[in-house]
Motif scaffolding. Structure first.
Motif, PDB file in Angstrom:
ATOM      1  N   VAL A  59       0.845  -1.200   0.000  1.00  0.00           N
ATOM      2  CA  VAL A  59       0.000   0.000   0.000  1.00  0.00           C
ATOM      3  C   VAL A  59       0.876   1.244   0.000  1.00  0.00           C
ATOM      4  CG1 VAL A  59      -1.680   1.319   1.356  1.00  0.00           C
ATOM      5  CG2 VAL A  59      -1.972  -1.150   1.061  1.00  0.00           C
ATOM      6  N   LYS A  60       1.921   1.249   0.824  1.00  0.00           N
ATOM      7  CA  LYS A  60       2.833   2.395   0.854  1.00  0.00           C
ATOM      8  C   LYS A  60       3.542   2.575  -0.488  1.00  0.00           C
ATOM      9  CE  LYS A  60       4.636   1.000   4.896  1.00  0.00           C
ATOM     10  NZ  LYS A  60       5.455   0.983   6.122  1.00  0.00           N
ATOM     11  N   CYS A  61       3.954   1.470  -1.097  1.00  0.00           N
ATOM     12  CA  CYS A  61       4.612   1.536  -2.409  1.00  0.00           C
ATOM     13  C   CYS A  61       3.695   2.179  -3.447  1.00  0.00           C
ATOM     14  CB  CYS A  61       4.994   0.143  -2.893  1.00  0.00           C
ATOM     15  SG  CYS A  61       6.300  -0.657  -1.972  1.00  0.00           S
ATOM     16  N   ASN A  62       2.474   1.688  -3.509  1.00  0.00           N
ATOM     17  CA  ASN A  62       1.526   2.207  -4.495  1.00  0.00           C
ATOM     18  C   ASN A  62       1.151   3.659  -4.229  1.00  0.00           C
ATOM     19  OD1 ASN A  62       1.388  -0.138  -6.059  1.00  0.00           O
ATOM     20  ND2 ASN A  62      -0.104  -1.054  -4.679  1.00  0.00           N
ATOM     21  N   ALA A  63       1.026   4.024  -2.969  1.00  0.00           N
ATOM     22  CA  ALA A  63       0.712   5.410  -2.629  1.00  0.00           C
ATOM     23  C   ALA A  63       1.849   6.332  -3.052  1.00  0.00           C
ATOM     24  CB  ALA A  63       0.435   5.537  -1.132  1.00  0.00           C
ATOM     25  N   ALA A  64       3.082   5.917  -2.800  1.00  0.00           N
ATOM     26  CA  ALA A  64       4.238   6.740  -3.188  1.00  0.00           C
ATOM     27  C   ALA A  64       4.285   6.905  -4.701  1.00  0.00           C
ATOM     28  CB  ALA A  64       5.525   6.112  -2.670  1.00  0.00           C
ATOM     29  N   LEU A  65       4.079   5.823  -5.442  1.00  0.00           N
ATOM     30  CA  LEU A  65       4.102   5.920  -6.899  1.00  0.00           C
ATOM     31  C   LEU A  65       2.969   6.794  -7.426  1.00  0.00           C
ATOM     32  CD1 LEU A  65       5.042   2.283  -7.970  1.00  0.00           C
ATOM     33  CD2 LEU A  65       6.449   4.348  -8.125  1.00  0.00           C
TER      34      LEU A  65
END
Length: 116
Positions: A59-65
């Protein structure tokens, strides 16, 4: 979503017979969102920033991207409505995440902010 271009983009990327190339999908989606929904960009970006505190790395990865692609595709004349300092501080904190995957995706997102 109320945008013909977004609908066409979804149809192109979400072909059941082809693999989804998520970064390309996200980048194309953000290109259309910043054009068709300029007044909502700050809302979407700040919503994504709130997911930086998730306990799930993906979730953090996708939010950052999402943040990186959204701001990277935002025309310069609209960048004044974005809370750049808050977003950059939040991204910098993500670079200290224990997950290497989160740090990698955050660095990639930050590389898209070269215009800021």
């Amino acid at each position: 979503m109320g945008s013909v271009k977004v609908n066409e983009m979804f149809q192109k990327h979400l072909d059941p017979d082809a693999p989804l190339l998520y970064p390309d999908f996200l980048n194309d989606l953000c290109k259309h969102v910043v054009i068709d929904f300029k007044d909502k960009v700050n809302f979407y970006v700040m919503g994504a920033v709130s997911f930086f505190k998730s306990s799930w790395s993906q979730v953090k990865c996708n939010a950052a991207l999402l943040v990186g692609y959204m701001l990277g595709n935002l025309p310069p004349e609209y960048s004044s409505v974005i809370s750049k300092e808050h977003i950059c501080e939040a991204l910098i904190l993500l670079l200290k995440d224990p997950s290497a995957e989160v740090r990698i995706n955050t660095a990639e997102a930050m590389s898209l902010l070269h215009g800021y």
